[in-house]
Design a protein around this motif. Structure first.
Motif, PDB file in Angstrom:
ATOM      1  N   GLU A   1      40.233  44.901  45.482  1.00  0.00           N
ATOM      2  CA  GLU A   1      40.134  43.621  46.176  1.00  0.00           C
ATOM      3  C   GLU A   1      41.126  42.641  45.578  1.00  0.00           C
ATOM      4  O   GLU A   1      41.315  42.586  44.378  1.00  0.00           O
ATOM      5  N   GLN A   2      41.727  41.885  46.473  1.00  0.00           N
ATOM      6  CA  GLN A   2      42.778  40.966  46.097  1.00  0.00           C
ATOM      7  C   GLN A   2      42.441  39.578  46.631  1.00  0.00           C
ATOM      8  O   GLN A   2      41.992  39.437  47.766  1.00  0.00           O
ATOM      9  N   LEU A   3      42.656  38.592  45.806  1.00  0.00           N
ATOM     10  CA  LEU A   3      42.476  37.212  46.220  1.00  0.00           C
ATOM     11  C   LEU A   3      43.806  36.722  46.773  1.00  0.00           C
ATOM     12  O   LEU A   3      44.838  36.849  46.108  1.00  0.00           O
ATOM     13  N   GLN A   4      43.792  36.210  48.003  1.00  0.00           N
ATOM     14  CA  GLN A   4      45.010  35.665  48.601  1.00  0.00           C
ATOM     15  C   GLN A   4      44.824  34.164  48.753  1.00  0.00           C
ATOM     16  O   GLN A   4      43.865  33.703  49.373  1.00  0.00           O
ATOM     17  N   ILE A   5      45.766  33.435  48.190  1.00  0.00           N
ATOM     18  CA  ILE A   5      45.748  31.978  48.284  1.00  0.00           C
ATOM     19  C   ILE A   5      46.924  31.574  49.167  1.00  0.00           C
ATOM     20  O   ILE A   5      48.075  31.895  48.868  1.00  0.00           O
ATOM     21  N   VAL A   6      46.620  30.891  50.256  1.00  0.00           N
ATOM     22  CA  VAL A   6      47.636  30.449  51.208  1.00  0.00           C
ATOM     23  C   VAL A   6      47.815  28.943  51.010  1.00  0.00           C
ATOM     24  O   VAL A   6      46.834  28.194  51.014  1.00  0.00           O
TER      25      VAL A   6
ATOM     26  N   TYR B   1      35.761  26.493  35.314  1.00  0.00           N
ATOM     27  CA  TYR B   1      35.405  27.900  35.517  1.00  0.00           C
ATOM     28  C   TYR B   1      36.606  28.762  35.179  1.00  0.00           C
ATOM     29  O   TYR B   1      37.709  28.528  35.682  1.00  0.00           O
ATOM     30  N   SER B   2      36.438  29.744  34.314  1.00  0.00           N
ATOM     31  CA  SER B   2      37.565  30.617  33.986  1.00  0.00           C
ATOM     32  C   SER B   2      37.120  32.066  33.925  1.00  0.00           C
ATOM     33  O   SER B   2      35.964  32.372  33.651  1.00  0.00           O
ATOM     34  N   VAL B   3      38.059  32.948  34.201  1.00  0.00           N
ATOM     35  CA  VAL B   3      37.825  34.380  34.214  1.00  0.00           C
ATOM     36  C   VAL B   3      38.896  35.015  33.326  1.00  0.00           C
ATOM     37  O   VAL B   3      40.071  34.659  33.404  1.00  0.00           O
ATOM     38  N   ALA B   4      38.467  35.967  32.500  1.00  0.00           N
ATOM     39  CA  ALA B   4      39.396  36.677  31.624  1.00  0.00           C
ATOM     40  C   ALA B   4      39.414  38.146  32.013  1.00  0.00           C
ATOM     41  O   ALA B   4      38.604  38.611  32.822  1.00  0.00           O
ATOM     42  N   TYR B   5      40.340  38.888  31.429  1.00  0.00           N
ATOM     43  CA  TYR B   5      40.362  40.331  31.642  1.00  0.00           C
ATOM     44  C   TYR B   5      39.116  40.944  31.010  1.00  0.00           C
ATOM     45  O   TYR B   5      38.636  40.480  29.983  1.00  0.00           O
ATOM     46  N   SER B   6      38.603  41.991  31.642  1.00  0.00           N
ATOM     47  CA  SER B   6      37.402  42.638  31.114  1.00  0.00           C
ATOM     48  C   SER B   6      37.747  43.494  29.913  1.00  0.00           C
ATOM     49  O   SER B   6      38.879  43.943  29.752  1.00  0.00           O
ATOM     50  N   ARG B   7      36.750  43.703  29.097  1.00  0.00           N
ATOM     51  CA  ARG B   7      36.932  44.534  27.904  1.00  0.00           C
ATOM     52  C   ARG B   7      36.149  45.813  28.122  1.00  0.00           C
ATOM     53  O   ARG B   7      34.949  45.866  27.936  1.00  0.00           O
ATOM     54  N   ASP B   8      36.817  46.855  28.561  1.00  0.00           N
ATOM     55  CA  ASP B   8      36.160  48.141  28.741  1.00  0.00           C
ATOM     56  C   ASP B   8      37.123  49.264  28.399  1.00  0.00           C
ATOM     57  O   ASP B   8      38.236  49.027  27.938  1.00  0.00           O
TER      58      ASP B   8
ATOM     59  N   GLN C   1      34.527  39.666  35.900  1.00  0.00           N
ATOM     60  CA  GLN C   1      33.525  39.264  36.880  1.00  0.00           C
ATOM     61  C   GLN C   1      33.832  39.947  38.212  1.00  0.00           C
ATOM     62  O   GLN C   1      34.988  40.225  38.512  1.00  0.00           O
ATOM     63  N   PRO C   2      32.800  40.196  39.021  1.00  0.00           N
ATOM     64  CA  PRO C   2      33.034  40.844  40.320  1.00  0.00           C
ATOM     65  C   PRO C   2      33.921  39.991  41.233  1.00  0.00           C
ATOM     66  O   PRO C   2      33.882  38.763  41.197  1.00  0.00           O
ATOM     67  N   ALA C   3      34.704  40.667  42.050  1.00  0.00           N
ATOM     68  CA  ALA C   3      35.639  39.987  42.946  1.00  0.00           C
ATOM     69  C   ALA C   3      34.923  39.017  43.889  1.00  0.00           C
ATOM     70  O   ALA C   3      35.401  37.900  44.114  1.00  0.00           O
ATOM     71  N   ALA C   4      33.782  39.412  44.429  1.00  0.00           N
ATOM     72  CA  ALA C   4      33.046  38.547  45.361  1.00  0.00           C
ATOM     73  C   ALA C   4      32.567  37.275  44.669  1.00  0.00           C
ATOM     74  O   ALA C   4      32.567  36.194  45.272  1.00  0.00           O
TER      75      ALA C   4
ATOM     76  N   GLU D   1      43.999  28.269  52.585  1.00  0.00           N
ATOM     77  CA  GLU D   1      42.962  29.301  52.670  1.00  0.00           C
ATOM     78  C   GLU D   1      42.840  30.028  51.342  1.00  0.00           C
ATOM     79  O   GLU D   1      43.820  30.157  50.605  1.00  0.00           O
ATOM     80  N   ILE D   2      41.626  30.518  51.093  1.00  0.00           N
ATOM     81  CA  ILE D   2      41.377  31.410  49.965  1.00  0.00           C
ATOM     82  C   ILE D   2      40.642  32.614  50.535  1.00  0.00           C
ATOM     83  O   ILE D   2      39.498  32.490  50.971  1.00  0.00           O
ATOM     84  N   ASN D   3      41.286  33.756  50.564  1.00  0.00           N
ATOM     85  CA  ASN D   3      40.725  34.945  51.194  1.00  0.00           C
ATOM     86  C   ASN D   3      40.531  36.076  50.183  1.00  0.00           C
ATOM     87  O   ASN D   3      41.320  36.219  49.257  1.00  0.00           O
ATOM     88  N   LEU D   4      39.505  36.871  50.398  1.00  0.00           N
ATOM     89  CA  LEU D   4      39.285  38.093  49.637  1.00  0.00           C
ATOM     90  C   LEU D   4      39.665  39.250  50.546  1.00  0.00           C
ATOM     91  O   LEU D   4      39.037  39.457  51.589  1.00  0.00           O
ATOM     92  N   VAL D   5      40.700  39.994  50.163  1.00  0.00           N
ATOM     93  CA  VAL D   5      41.261  41.026  51.029  1.00  0.00           C
ATOM     94  C   VAL D   5      41.151  42.385  50.346  1.00  0.00           C
ATOM     95  O   VAL D   5      41.615  42.546  49.219  1.00  0.00           O
ATOM     96  N   PRO D   6      40.536  43.375  51.018  1.00  0.00           N
ATOM     97  CA  PRO D   6      40.526  44.732  50.450  1.00  0.00           C
ATOM     98  C   PRO D   6      41.893  45.388  50.652  1.00  0.00           C
ATOM     99  O   PRO D   6      42.483  45.303  51.728  1.00  0.00           O
ATOM    100  N   ILE D   7      42.375  46.035  49.608  1.00  0.00           N
ATOM    101  CA  ILE D   7      43.676  46.698  49.647  1.00  0.00           C
ATOM    102  C   ILE D   7      43.472  48.179  49.336  1.00  0.00           C
ATOM    103  O   ILE D   7      42.914  48.521  48.301  1.00  0.00           O
ATOM    104  N   ALA D   8      43.912  49.050  50.243  1.00  0.00           N
ATOM    105  CA  ALA D   8      43.824  50.495  50.008  1.00  0.00           C
ATOM    106  C   ALA D   8      44.984  50.904  49.118  1.00  0.00           C
ATOM    107  O   ALA D   8      46.150  50.712  49.458  1.00  0.00           O
TER     108      ALA D   8
END
Length: 176
Positions: free
Chosen positions: A109-114, A13-20, A158-161, A95-102
């Motif tokens: 949204e930020q992915l945190q890998i512990v 499974y891989s994710v690339a930067y979006s093209r917009d 791809q969406p963060a969730a 842990e793999i967490n999805l954390v909202p960052i203001a």
């Protein structure tokens, strides 16, 4: 593990930067760098070179955002891979967490890998040593002082969730 595993050939499974259109400023800054360089050439004013250098540096730093076909983050049977970081084995992840960052007026949204082991033993493949021409470019990750590996998921295609959910499912499957 295959000896030919590198950043371009990771599989899974891989994710690339979006093209917009959000990366339009990179092209504008490259054009401005050329205009400032031309102004320095035609007027002989050295101060234009400062503007050219600043805008060229911004463009150079953000150049990886334009590499939409290259896998930037992802996962395979060995673990999670991050461009310019390496491949983290599944059993080394706590842990793999999805954390909202203001961030100013928006929330990203930020992915945190512990990790549950030191970084040196967590990496199956270490890609942190980059060629000189890529050393000063943007990286998709940040290692903070508390040992969390942070990945800003906003610029990806791809969406963060969905990214977080896929990583969690693969982590649960492969670490058992």
């Amino acid at each position: 593990m295959s000896s030919n595993l590198n950043e371009e050939n990771v599989g899974g499974y891989s994710v690339a930067y979006s093209r917009d259109d959000t990366y339009f400023p990179i092209y504008v800054m490259a054009l401005l760098a050329a205009v400032f360089l031309g102004a320095a050439w035609f007027t002989g004013g050295w101060y234009w070179l400062l503007f050219a250098a600043a805008t060229a540096a911004f463009t150079y730093y953000n150049l990886p955002l334009l590499e939409t076909g290259r896998p930037t983050i992802g996962a395979n049977q060995y673990g999670i891979f991050l461009q310019a970081f390496g491949l983290i084995r599944w059993r080394a992840i706590k842990e793999i967490n999805l954390v909202p960052i203001a961030d100013r007026a928006m929330i990203t949204e930020q992915l945190q890998i512990v990790l549950n082991v030191p970084l040196a033993s967590a990496l199956v493949v270490d890609w942190r040593k980059q060629p000189l021409y890529r050393a000063l470019m943007r990286r998709p990750w940040r290692l903070d002082k508390s040992g969390f590996l942070q990945v800003n998921l906003e610029p990806f295609d791809q969406p963060a969730a969905e990214i977080h959910g896929t990583f969690l499912r693969m982590w649960r499957y492969y670490r058992s």
